[in-house]
Design a protein around this motif. Structure first.
Motif, PDB file in Angstrom:
ATOM      1  N   LEU A 144       8.543 -34.967  91.222  1.00  0.00           N
ATOM      2  CA  LEU A 144       8.963 -36.275  91.733  1.00  0.00           C
ATOM      3  C   LEU A 144       9.154 -37.263  90.581  1.00  0.00           C
ATOM      4  O   LEU A 144      10.151 -37.994  90.541  1.00  0.00           O
ATOM      5  CB  LEU A 144       7.939 -36.807  92.737  1.00  0.00           C
ATOM      6  N   LEU A 145       8.218 -37.272  89.635  1.00  0.00           N
ATOM      7  CA  LEU A 145       8.352 -38.162  88.475  1.00  0.00           C
ATOM      8  C   LEU A 145       9.590 -37.819  87.652  1.00  0.00           C
ATOM      9  O   LEU A 145      10.280 -38.712  87.159  1.00  0.00           O
ATOM     10  CB  LEU A 145       7.096 -38.085  87.602  1.00  0.00           C
ATOM     11  N   GLU A 146       9.862 -36.522  87.506  1.00  0.00           N
ATOM     12  CA  GLU A 146      11.044 -36.115  86.741  1.00  0.00           C
ATOM     13  C   GLU A 146      12.321 -36.606  87.414  1.00  0.00           C
ATOM     14  O   GLU A 146      13.198 -37.170  86.763  1.00  0.00           O
ATOM     15  CB  GLU A 146      11.079 -34.588  86.587  1.00  0.00           C
ATOM     16  N   THR A 147      12.424 -36.403  88.720  1.00  0.00           N
ATOM     17  CA  THR A 147      13.642 -36.828  89.416  1.00  0.00           C
ATOM     18  C   THR A 147      13.745 -38.356  89.463  1.00  0.00           C
ATOM     19  O   THR A 147      14.839 -38.905  89.352  1.00  0.00           O
ATOM     20  CB  THR A 147      13.699 -36.252  90.845  1.00  0.00           C
ATOM     21  N   ARG A 148      12.610 -39.018  89.570  1.00  0.00           N
ATOM     22  CA  ARG A 148      12.614 -40.488  89.576  1.00  0.00           C
ATOM     23  C   ARG A 148      13.044 -41.020  88.208  1.00  0.00           C
ATOM     24  O   ARG A 148      13.819 -41.969  88.126  1.00  0.00           O
ATOM     25  CB  ARG A 148      11.225 -41.012  89.939  1.00  0.00           C
ATOM     26  N   THR A 149      12.550 -40.411  87.153  1.00  0.00           N
ATOM     27  CA  THR A 149      12.946 -40.811  85.798  1.00  0.00           C
ATOM     28  C   THR A 149      14.445 -40.628  85.610  1.00  0.00           C
ATOM     29  O   THR A 149      15.119 -41.492  85.041  1.00  0.00           O
ATOM     30  CB  THR A 149      12.165 -39.986  84.751  1.00  0.00           C
ATOM     31  N   ALA A 150      14.984 -39.513  86.101  1.00  0.00           N
ATOM     32  CA  ALA A 150      16.422 -39.262  85.995  1.00  0.00           C
ATOM     33  C   ALA A 150      17.211 -40.329  86.745  1.00  0.00           C
ATOM     34  O   ALA A 150      18.208 -40.859  86.226  1.00  0.00           O
ATOM     35  CB  ALA A 150      16.757 -37.879  86.539  1.00  0.00           C
ATOM     36  N   ALA A 151      16.779 -40.648  87.951  1.00  0.00           N
ATOM     37  CA  ALA A 151      17.499 -41.642  88.758  1.00  0.00           C
ATOM     38  C   ALA A 151      17.438 -43.028  88.112  1.00  0.00           C
ATOM     39  O   ALA A 151      18.450 -43.739  88.055  1.00  0.00           O
ATOM     40  CB  ALA A 151      16.916 -41.685  90.172  1.00  0.00           C
ATOM     41  N   LEU A 152      16.264 -43.415  87.629  1.00  0.00           N
ATOM     42  CA  LEU A 152      16.130 -44.730  86.995  1.00  0.00           C
ATOM     43  C   LEU A 152      16.968 -44.833  85.727  1.00  0.00           C
ATOM     44  O   LEU A 152      17.629 -45.848  85.486  1.00  0.00           O
ATOM     45  CB  LEU A 152      14.663 -45.019  86.668  1.00  0.00           C
ATOM     46  N   HIS A 153      16.950 -43.779  84.931  1.00  0.00           N
ATOM     47  CA  HIS A 153      17.741 -43.791  83.693  1.00  0.00           C
ATOM     48  C   HIS A 153      19.232 -43.863  84.014  1.00  0.00           C
ATOM     49  O   HIS A 153      19.980 -44.607  83.362  1.00  0.00           O
ATOM     50  CB  HIS A 153      17.433 -42.564  82.842  1.00  0.00           C
ATOM     51  N   ASN A 154      19.662 -43.128  85.009  1.00  0.00           N
ATOM     52  CA  ASN A 154      21.070 -43.153  85.408  1.00  0.00           C
ATOM     53  C   ASN A 154      21.461 -44.547  85.904  1.00  0.00           C
ATOM     54  O   ASN A 154      22.526 -45.064  85.546  1.00  0.00           O
ATOM     55  CB  ASN A 154      21.334 -42.104  86.484  1.00  0.00           C
ATOM     56  N   ARG A 155      20.614 -45.151  86.695  1.00  0.00           N
ATOM     57  CA  ARG A 155      20.883 -46.498  87.198  1.00  0.00           C
ATOM     58  C   ARG A 155      20.975 -47.500  86.048  1.00  0.00           C
ATOM     59  O   ARG A 155      21.878 -48.349  86.024  1.00  0.00           O
ATOM     60  CB  ARG A 155      19.774 -46.903  88.172  1.00  0.00           C
ATOM     61  N   ASN A 156      20.051 -47.409  85.091  1.00  0.00           N
ATOM     62  CA  ASN A 156      20.064 -48.315  83.942  1.00  0.00           C
ATOM     63  C   ASN A 156      21.314 -48.109  83.085  1.00  0.00           C
ATOM     64  O   ASN A 156      21.901 -49.076  82.591  1.00  0.00           O
ATOM     65  CB  ASN A 156      18.813 -48.122  83.079  1.00  0.00           C
ATOM     66  N   ARG A 157      21.722 -46.855  82.916  1.00  0.00           N
ATOM     67  CA  ARG A 157      22.921 -46.554  82.130  1.00  0.00           C
ATOM     68  C   ARG A 157      24.164 -47.149  82.807  1.00  0.00           C
ATOM     69  O   ARG A 157      25.023 -47.727  82.143  1.00  0.00           O
ATOM     70  CB  ARG A 157      23.069 -45.045  81.964  1.00  0.00           C
ATOM     71  N   GLN A 158      24.262 -47.013  84.117  1.00  0.00           N
ATOM     72  CA  GLN A 158      25.405 -47.575  84.845  1.00  0.00           C
ATOM     73  C   GLN A 158      25.408 -49.101  84.775  1.00  0.00           C
ATOM     74  O   GLN A 158      26.464 -49.714  84.621  1.00  0.00           O
ATOM     75  CB  GLN A 158      25.392 -47.103  86.292  1.00  0.00           C
ATOM     76  N   ARG A 159      24.209 -49.705  84.866  1.00  0.00           N
ATOM     77  CA  ARG A 159      24.116 -51.168  84.780  1.00  0.00           C
ATOM     78  C   ARG A 159      24.594 -51.641  83.407  1.00  0.00           C
ATOM     79  O   ARG A 159      25.359 -52.607  83.306  1.00  0.00           O
ATOM     80  CB  ARG A 159      22.685 -51.625  85.027  1.00  0.00           C
ATOM     81  N   LYS A 160      24.202 -50.949  82.344  1.00  0.00           N
ATOM     82  CA  LYS A 160      24.625 -51.319  80.988  1.00  0.00           C
ATOM     83  C   LYS A 160      26.130 -51.179  80.825  1.00  0.00           C
ATOM     84  O   LYS A 160      26.775 -52.010  80.179  1.00  0.00           O
ATOM     85  CB  LYS A 160      23.897 -50.461  79.949  1.00  0.00           C
ATOM     86  N   ARG A 161      26.709 -50.142  81.411  1.00  0.00           N
ATOM     87  CA  ARG A 161      28.167 -49.958  81.338  1.00  0.00           C
ATOM     88  C   ARG A 161      28.886 -51.104  82.036  1.00  0.00           C
ATOM     89  O   ARG A 161      29.899 -51.596  81.548  1.00  0.00           O
ATOM     90  CB  ARG A 161      28.570 -48.630  81.973  1.00  0.00           C
ATOM     91  N   ARG A 162      28.365 -51.505  83.198  1.00  0.00           N
ATOM     92  CA  ARG A 162      28.996 -52.625  83.920  1.00  0.00           C
ATOM     93  C   ARG A 162      28.906 -53.912  83.101  1.00  0.00           C
ATOM     94  O   ARG A 162      29.851 -54.690  83.060  1.00  0.00           O
ATOM     95  CB  ARG A 162      28.329 -52.825  85.281  1.00  0.00           C
ATOM     96  N   GLU A 163      27.770 -54.112  82.444  1.00  0.00           N
ATOM     97  CA  GLU A 163      27.581 -55.318  81.642  1.00  0.00           C
ATOM     98  C   GLU A 163      28.551 -55.351  80.452  1.00  0.00           C
ATOM     99  O   GLU A 163      29.005 -56.409  80.036  1.00  0.00           O
ATOM    100  CB  GLU A 163      26.145 -55.404  81.132  1.00  0.00           C
ATOM    101  N   ARG A 164      28.846 -54.166  79.928  1.00  0.00           N
ATOM    102  CA  ARG A 164      29.789 -54.069  78.804  1.00  0.00           C
ATOM    103  C   ARG A 164      31.235 -54.071  79.285  1.00  0.00           C
ATOM    104  O   ARG A 164      32.160 -54.104  78.483  1.00  0.00           O
ATOM    105  CB  ARG A 164      29.518 -52.810  77.978  1.00  0.00           C
ATOM    106  N   GLY A 165      31.421 -53.988  80.580  1.00  0.00           N
ATOM    107  CA  GLY A 165      32.766 -53.981  81.141  1.00  0.00           C
ATOM    108  C   GLY A 165      33.473 -52.648  81.015  1.00  0.00           C
ATOM    109  O   GLY A 165      34.700 -52.600  81.006  1.00  0.00           O
ATOM    110  N   GLU A 166      32.714 -51.545  80.944  1.00  0.00           N
ATOM    111  CA  GLU A 166      33.317 -50.227  80.786  1.00  0.00           C
ATOM    112  C   GLU A 166      33.735 -49.626  82.116  1.00  0.00           C
ATOM    113  O   GLU A 166      34.432 -48.636  82.141  1.00  0.00           O
ATOM    114  CB  GLU A 166      32.322 -49.275  80.084  1.00  0.00           C
ATOM    115  N   GLU A 167      33.311 -50.158  83.212  1.00  0.00           N
ATOM    116  CA  GLU A 167      33.685 -49.561  84.502  1.00  0.00           C
ATOM    117  C   GLU A 167      34.717 -50.397  85.197  1.00  0.00           C
ATOM    118  O   GLU A 167      34.920 -51.512  85.050  1.00  0.00           O
ATOM    119  CB  GLU A 167      32.451 -49.428  85.406  1.00  0.00           C
TER     120      GLU A 167
END
Length: 167
Positions: A144-167
């Protein structure tokens, strides 16, 4: 082996043969061992998923290190801390799940042995079952921790891309 038992004590050998000769007794033990056997199959299935995730994470880490050596890793290097954490969780999850599979196998063996010996080992069997549940719970918690870590990291990566205007 029967020769040794017969030589040591004829009554013991006869008693053991009588207790193991009963088809009904063996059928009963097979029936009560089905639940742990199905649990063993379930543990195997979840371990397959865990192992596949572990392999994917390990391969991803390897690819990033290769890209880094070639000087083309770029933003992929930002993924390494989360991937290392995921690998750690996944490895521990597989280890605990393996321990659960081992102890449930012991439970099955104890169920069979208990039907054919005089000393009662129900307490030992119950302890092995509880240990199995502890190992399995720990393995699933780490997964559960592994899958949660993956989901949180993916969410943070997408948020950073949006902030940079890459999406």
């Amino acid at each position: 082996m029967l020769d040794l038992l017969a030589a040591a004590d004829t009554n013991l050998a006869i008693d053991l043969l009588e207790r193991t000769a009963s088809t009904a007794r063996v059928q009963h033990i097979v029936q009560i061992s089905l639940a742990p056997a199905f649990l063993l199959a379930g543990i195997g299935a979840i371990m397959n998923v865990m192992t596949n995730r572990l392999i994917w994470v390990a391969n991803r880490i390897e690819r990033i290190h290769e890209m880094e050596e070639e000087g083309r890793a770029g933003p992929a290097l930002d993924d390494l801390p989360a991937l290392e954490k995921r690998r750690s969780y996944a490895q521990a999850a597989v280890m605990f799940s393996t321990a659960a599979a081992l102890t449930i196998s012991v439970v099955i063996a104890l169920l069979f042995v208990s039907a054919f010996i005089r000393p009662q080992i129900g307490t030992l069997t119950a302890f092995a079952w509880i240990l199995t549940m502890g190992f399995l719970s720990m393995g699933l918690s780490l997964f559960l921790l592994e899958t949660r870590t993956a989901a949180l990291h993916n969410r943070n990566r997408q948020r950073k891309r949006r902030e940079r205007g890459e999406e």
